[in-house]
Design an enzyme around this catalytic site. Structure first.
Site, PDB file in Angstrom:
ATOM      1  N   ALA A  55       3.986  39.751  -3.302  1.00 28.38           N
ATOM      2  CA  ALA A  55       5.003  38.887  -3.905  1.00 28.38           C
ATOM      3  C   ALA A  55       4.808  38.973  -5.422  1.00 28.38           C
ATOM      4  O   ALA A  55       4.095  38.169  -6.019  1.00 28.38           O
ATOM      5  CB  ALA A  55       4.851  37.458  -3.410  1.00 28.38           C
ATOM      6  N   ALA A  80       2.615  31.604 -11.044  1.00 25.66           N
ATOM      7  CA  ALA A  80       2.291  32.288  -9.791  1.00 25.66           C
ATOM      8  C   ALA A  80       3.331  31.945  -8.728  1.00 25.66           C
ATOM      9  O   ALA A  80       4.375  31.370  -9.041  1.00 25.66           O
ATOM     10  CB  ALA A  80       0.899  31.879  -9.333  1.00 25.66           C
ATOM     11  N   ASN A  81       3.076  32.300  -7.492  1.00 28.42           N
ATOM     12  CA  ASN A  81       3.962  31.946  -6.380  1.00 28.42           C
ATOM     13  C   ASN A  81       3.120  31.632  -5.148  1.00 28.42           C
ATOM     14  O   ASN A  81       1.898  31.737  -5.185  1.00 28.42           O
ATOM     15  CB  ASN A  81       4.976  33.072  -6.119  1.00 28.42           C
ATOM     16  CG  ASN A  81       4.283  34.365  -5.734  1.00 28.42           C
ATOM     17  OD1 ASN A  81       3.597  34.435  -4.725  1.00 28.42           O
ATOM     18  ND2 ASN A  81       4.437  35.392  -6.574  1.00 28.42           N
ATOM     19  N   ARG A  82       3.782  31.251  -4.061  1.00 29.54           N
ATOM     20  CA  ARG A  82       3.081  30.712  -2.893  1.00 29.54           C
ATOM     21  C   ARG A  82       2.521  31.768  -1.945  1.00 29.54           C
ATOM     22  O   ARG A  82       2.082  31.438  -0.851  1.00 29.54           O
ATOM     23  CB  ARG A  82       4.016  29.803  -2.089  1.00 29.54           C
ATOM     24  CG  ARG A  82       4.369  28.534  -2.799  1.00 29.54           C
ATOM     25  CD  ARG A  82       5.191  27.620  -1.899  1.00 29.54           C
ATOM     26  NE  ARG A  82       5.822  26.564  -2.660  1.00 29.54           N
ATOM     27  CZ  ARG A  82       5.157  25.527  -3.170  1.00 29.54           C
ATOM     28  NH1 ARG A  82       3.868  25.398  -2.965  1.00 29.54           N
ATOM     29  NH2 ARG A  82       5.806  24.623  -3.872  1.00 29.54           N
TER      30      ARG A  82
END
Ligand code: CTP
Ligand code: CA
Length: 224
Positions: A99, A33-35
């Site tokens: 994102a 995943a990402n932030r």
């Protein structure tokens, strides 16, 4: 100013927003995943709905709840987001605030990967670029296509190149370097890049960025 839904400068206009991160599975219990918190996309969905738009809000697994007054489509992976975006067409404007994970695990494991003493090696595959794909459509292309660009160095040059490469009309570039506090934070500081040039918007709450952008979208659709 809160308006009754269905009234305002975007009344009767169907608009798409993507928001949040995507999660790309490794196995049934793990993912990449990402932030992204989903805060900027959520604020945008809210701002567009407040201007009267009919908003289709395609969201990955975000930290924040989706805004009121929008049609929420929940997805997990980039592939699911792509499907949901195509299913939402036609729209008059589309804003890609998500994102999206650039890569997925090429073959996610159906069973939990166990510790065997050997380290697992994950082979990656590139995800489809949803924004570029939608911006490149013919008859079904939304009249206005807006992207975000998350950059760390030479933000304006990278973002301007990204706008050209992807074929979107506008791009909002933000500096997501460690220490800016933008990714996952409550404020944003963007460069607003169009064919006509670049505007530097001051650092402000993500809600304020959203309202500014929504107002610009309303203007553009009224002119168009
Ligand atoms: N985007 C998308 N689908 C992807 C990747 C990105 O729709 N698979 C969209 C994002 O929602 C954003 C824009 O493209 O509006 C730019 O995303 P960004 O990550 O900054 O650009 P990339 O083209 O992925 O380039 P890189 O991450 O290498 O800088
Ligand atoms: Ca990316």
């Amino acid at each position: 100013v809160a308006r009754a839904f269905g009234q305002g400068p975007l009344a009767g206009r169907r608009v798409l927003v993507t928001s949040g991160p995507t999660h790309e599975p490794i196995d049934p219990v793990r993912y990449i995943a990402n932030r992204s918190s989903g805060a900027q996309g959520t604020a945008l969905g809210r701002a567009l709905a407040e201007l009267g738009a009919e908003v289709v809000f395609v969201t990955g697994p975000a930290d924040v709840p989706p805004p009121p007054g929008v049609e929420v489509v929940r997805v997990r992976t980039a592939a699911e987001m792509r499907e949901a975006v195509h299913a939402a067409l036609p729209v008059e404007a589309a804003v890609f605030a998500a994102a999206v994970a650039d890569w997925r695990v090429a073959e996610a494991s159906a069973s939990k990967i166990k510790k065997t003493g050997e380290l697992p090696v994950l082979r990656m595959a590139e995800n489809p670029d949803i924004l570029a794909e939608i911006a490149g459509l013919g008859a079904d292309r939304p009249g206005l296509v807006v992207g975000f660009a998350a950059e760390t160095d030479e933000v304006e040059a990278h973002a301007a190149a990204k706008r050209a490469r992807k074929g979107c009309d506008w791009i909002l570039a933000n500096d997501v370097s460690e220490g800016t506090g933008i990714m996952g934070g409550t404020e944003n500081e963007v460069l607003f890049i169009t064919e006509g040039g670049t505007e530097r918007w001051p650092r402000m709450a993500k809600e304020t960025v959203a309202r500014r952008l929504a107002a610009r979208i309303a203007e553009a659709l009224q002119e168009g």
